[in-house]
Design an enzyme around this catalytic site. Structure first.
Site, PDB file in Angstrom:
ATOM      1  N   SER A   1       0.863  -1.191   0.000  1.00 32.63           N
ATOM      2  CA  SER A   1       0.000   0.000   0.000  1.00 32.63           C
ATOM      3  C   SER A   1       0.897   1.237   0.000  1.00 32.63           C
ATOM      4  O   SER A   1       2.061   1.158   0.424  1.00 32.63           O
ATOM      5  CB  SER A   1      -0.847  -0.007   1.272  1.00 32.63           C
TER       6      SER A   1
ATOM      7  N   TYR B   1      -1.490  -0.978  10.882  1.00 32.44           N
ATOM      8  CA  TYR B   1      -1.715  -1.296   9.469  1.00 32.44           C
ATOM      9  C   TYR B   1      -0.591  -0.700   8.611  1.00 32.44           C
ATOM     10  O   TYR B   1      -0.009  -1.380   7.772  1.00 32.44           O
ATOM     11  CB  TYR B   1      -3.075  -0.772   9.004  1.00 32.44           C
TER      12      TYR B   1
HETATM   13  N1  LIG Z   1      -8.848  -0.658  -0.552  1.00 33.48           N
HETATM   14  C1  LIG Z   1      -7.807   0.135  -0.324  1.00 33.48           C
HETATM   15  O1  LIG Z   1      -7.956   1.372  -0.175  1.00 33.48           O
HETATM   16  C2  LIG Z   1      -6.420  -0.430  -0.293  1.00 33.48           C
HETATM   17  C3  LIG Z   1      -5.343   0.455  -0.414  1.00 33.48           C
HETATM   18  C4  LIG Z   1      -4.052  -0.046  -0.373  1.00 33.48           C
HETATM   19  C5  LIG Z   1      -3.841  -1.394  -0.219  1.00 33.48           C
HETATM   20  N2  LIG Z   1      -4.883  -2.251  -0.092  1.00 33.48           N
HETATM   21  C6  LIG Z   1      -4.598  -3.663   0.091  1.00 33.48           C
HETATM   22  O2  LIG Z   1      -5.202  -4.407  -0.943  1.00 33.48           O
HETATM   23  C7  LIG Z   1      -5.423  -5.744  -0.503  1.00 33.48           C
HETATM   24  C8  LIG Z   1      -6.826  -6.163  -0.888  1.00 33.48           C
HETATM   25  O3  LIG Z   1      -7.744  -5.331  -0.208  1.00 33.48           O
HETATM   26  P1  LIG Z   1      -9.111  -4.836  -0.860  1.00 33.48           P
HETATM   27  O4  LIG Z   1      -9.117  -3.352  -0.808  1.00 33.48           O
HETATM   28  O5  LIG Z   1      -9.357  -5.502  -2.152  1.00 33.48           O
HETATM   29  O6  LIG Z   1     -10.129  -5.304   0.283  1.00 33.48           O
HETATM   30  P2  LIG Z   1     -11.346  -6.315   0.280  1.00 33.48           P
HETATM   31  O7  LIG Z   1     -12.235  -6.083  -0.891  1.00 33.48           O
HETATM   32  O8  LIG Z   1     -11.924  -6.224   1.649  1.00 33.48           O
HETATM   33  O9  LIG Z   1     -10.644  -7.723   0.072  1.00 33.48           O
HETATM   34  C9  LIG Z   1      -9.910  -8.371   1.055  1.00 33.48           C
HETATM   35  C10 LIG Z   1      -9.760  -9.821   0.661  1.00 33.48           C
HETATM   36  O10 LIG Z   1      -9.018 -10.479   1.695  1.00 33.48           O
HETATM   37  C11 LIG Z   1      -9.768 -11.592   2.147  1.00 33.48           C
HETATM   38  N3  LIG Z   1      -9.569 -11.814   3.571  1.00 33.48           N
HETATM   39  C12 LIG Z   1      -9.895 -10.978   4.598  1.00 33.48           C
HETATM   40  N4  LIG Z   1      -9.620 -11.570   5.774  1.00 33.48           N
HETATM   41  C13 LIG Z   1      -9.116 -12.800   5.470  1.00 33.48           C
HETATM   42  C14 LIG Z   1      -8.672 -13.881   6.255  1.00 33.48           C
HETATM   43  N5  LIG Z   1      -8.690 -13.844   7.586  1.00 33.48           N
HETATM   44  N6  LIG Z   1      -8.206 -14.991   5.630  1.00 33.48           N
HETATM   45  C15 LIG Z   1      -8.196 -15.058   4.275  1.00 33.48           C
HETATM   46  N7  LIG Z   1      -8.602 -14.062   3.477  1.00 33.48           N
HETATM   47  C16 LIG Z   1      -9.074 -12.954   4.074  1.00 33.48           C
HETATM   48  C17 LIG Z   1     -11.228 -11.242   1.863  1.00 33.48           C
HETATM   49  O11 LIG Z   1     -12.009 -12.395   1.673  1.00 33.48           O
HETATM   50  P3  LIG Z   1     -12.923 -13.099   2.793  1.00 33.48           P
HETATM   51  O12 LIG Z   1     -13.610 -12.019   3.568  1.00 33.48           O
HETATM   52  O13 LIG Z   1     -13.813 -13.941   1.977  1.00 33.48           O
HETATM   53  O14 LIG Z   1     -11.977 -13.910   3.619  1.00 33.48           O
HETATM   54  C18 LIG Z   1     -11.102 -10.518   0.536  1.00 33.48           C
HETATM   55  O15 LIG Z   1     -11.063 -11.439  -0.521  1.00 33.48           O
HETATM   56  C19 LIG Z   1      -5.151  -5.734   1.011  1.00 33.48           C
HETATM   57  O16 LIG Z   1      -3.887  -6.287   1.252  1.00 33.48           O
HETATM   58  C20 LIG Z   1      -5.163  -4.258   1.368  1.00 33.48           C
HETATM   59  O17 LIG Z   1      -4.346  -3.972   2.475  1.00 33.48           O
HETATM   60  C21 LIG Z   1      -6.183  -1.802  -0.131  1.00 33.48           C
END
Ligand SMILES: NC(=O)c1ccc[n+]([C@@H]2O[C@H](COP(=O)([O-])OP(=O)(O)OC[C@H]3O[C@@H](n4cnc5c(N)ncnc54)[C@H](OP(=O)(O)O)[C@@H]3O)[C@@H](O)[C@H]2O)c1
Length: 257
Positions: free
Chosen positions: A139, A152
């Site tokens: 991130s 985080y």
């Molecule tokens: N959205 C942002 O603003 C942003 C910015 C920078 C970086 N990121 C990074 O991008 C990545 C993806 O995030 P996203 O924004 O796409 O969020 P998201 O839509 O909430 O997706 C998160 C994914 O991780 C899975 N997950 C959550 N807890 C888990 C667990 N205990 N075991 C296995 N899988 C788990 C969720 O699936 P289940 O709930 O089905 O387990 C989901 O598939 C993350 O690493 C996040 O830190 C996000």
């Protein structure tokens, strides 16, 4: 031998968009997350659209035994992993002192320990084949401290630095490492972290998950090490070191509150 791309957190957001892009480019997939039904529905749709092999193996990667269990299941099914996409991640939000420890522990396990253990487990087979890749999702949070999301931000620094160091070590083995560093991205992540009303989430910096995933995939294809989607995100992440640290802490604390 069929070589698979394993994607963690493939049930929503950036991971789901990455799964779609890998699928449309003909990569056989192993999808994991906790939501079995969602993963099965995604796999069914992608199989019918792109005629590729997809396996669904659910796992809760906030549990310490989960990475080895996932690895053992994949081994038992005799599936070879060529590309590992460590995308699953969550955030805790609010004063660190007030967050329940179980939430902080689970986040550290998911964002750091499981990501690193999966990498450690799957690297030997890539080394043996002298080909393979790691795509880690960090991130822009990894470039500076982040009050009110302190743990985080620190977890994403860990992923960023781990990826950079590993890239140097793995070059002689012809294994590439890419670390995708998105800024704020419209996904269920904001709701899960309870941060819908923050300045950051309501800023014009927010990008779509599809765009972020496409930029990440293209960088992965070109074996680029660090990729930061969006000019403003890139500019802020690469110039943050020029600002006084007290000012950075104050600004990020304001945005996260
Ligand atoms: N959205 C942002 O603003 C942003 C910015 C920078 C970086 N990121 C990074 O991008 C990545 C993806 O995030 P996203 O924004 O796409 O969020 P998201 O839509 O909430 O997706 C998160 C994914 O991780 C899975 N997950 C959550 N807890 C888990 C667990 N205990 N075991 C296995 N899988 C788990 C969720 O699936 P289940 O709930 O089905 O387990 C989901 O598939 C993350 O690493 C996040 O830190 C996000």
């Amino acid at each position: 031998m069929t070589l698979y791309t394993l994607i963690t957190g493939a049930s929503s957001g950036i991971g789901l968009e990455l799964a779609k892009i890998f699928a449309e480019n003909g990569h056989p997939l192993i999808l994991t997350a906790r939501s079995t039904d969602r993963l099965e529905a995604i796999a069914k749709e992608l199989r019918s659209r792109f005629d590729i092999e997809i396996h669904v193996i659910p796992a809760d990667l906030s549990q310490p035994q989960a990475p080895k269990k996932l690895y053992d299941t994949i081994k038992r099914k005799k599936l070879a992993v060529e590309n590992l996409v460590n995308n699953a991640g969550i955030a805790t939000h609010g004063p660190f002192i007030d967050t329940p420890w179980e939430q902080e522990r689970g986040m550290l396990q998911l964002n750091i320990v499981s990501l690193i253990e999966l990498t450690h487990l799957f690297l030997p087979q890539m080394k043996e084949r002298r080909s393979g890749s790691i795509l880690n999702v960090a991130s822009t949070a990894g470039f500076q401290p982040g009050p009110y999301m302190t743990n985080y931000y620190a977890s994403k620094s860990h992923v960023l630095f781990f990826s950079e160091g590993l890239a140097v070590e793995l070059k002689p083995h012809r294994i590439s490492v890419t670390v995708l560093c998105p800024g704020p991205t419209e996904t269920p992540f904001f709701d899960a972290a309870g941060m819908r009303d923050t300045q950051l989430v309501n800023s014009p910096l927010v990008m779509s998950a599809e765009k972020v995933a496409r930029i990440g995939y293209d960088a992965w294809l070109r074996k680029k090490l660090i990729v930061i989607p969006g000019f403003v995100n890139w500019f802020m992440a690469t110039t943050v070191g020029l600002m006084p640290r007290f000012a950075v802490r104050a600004l990020v604390g304001y945005l996260n509150r």
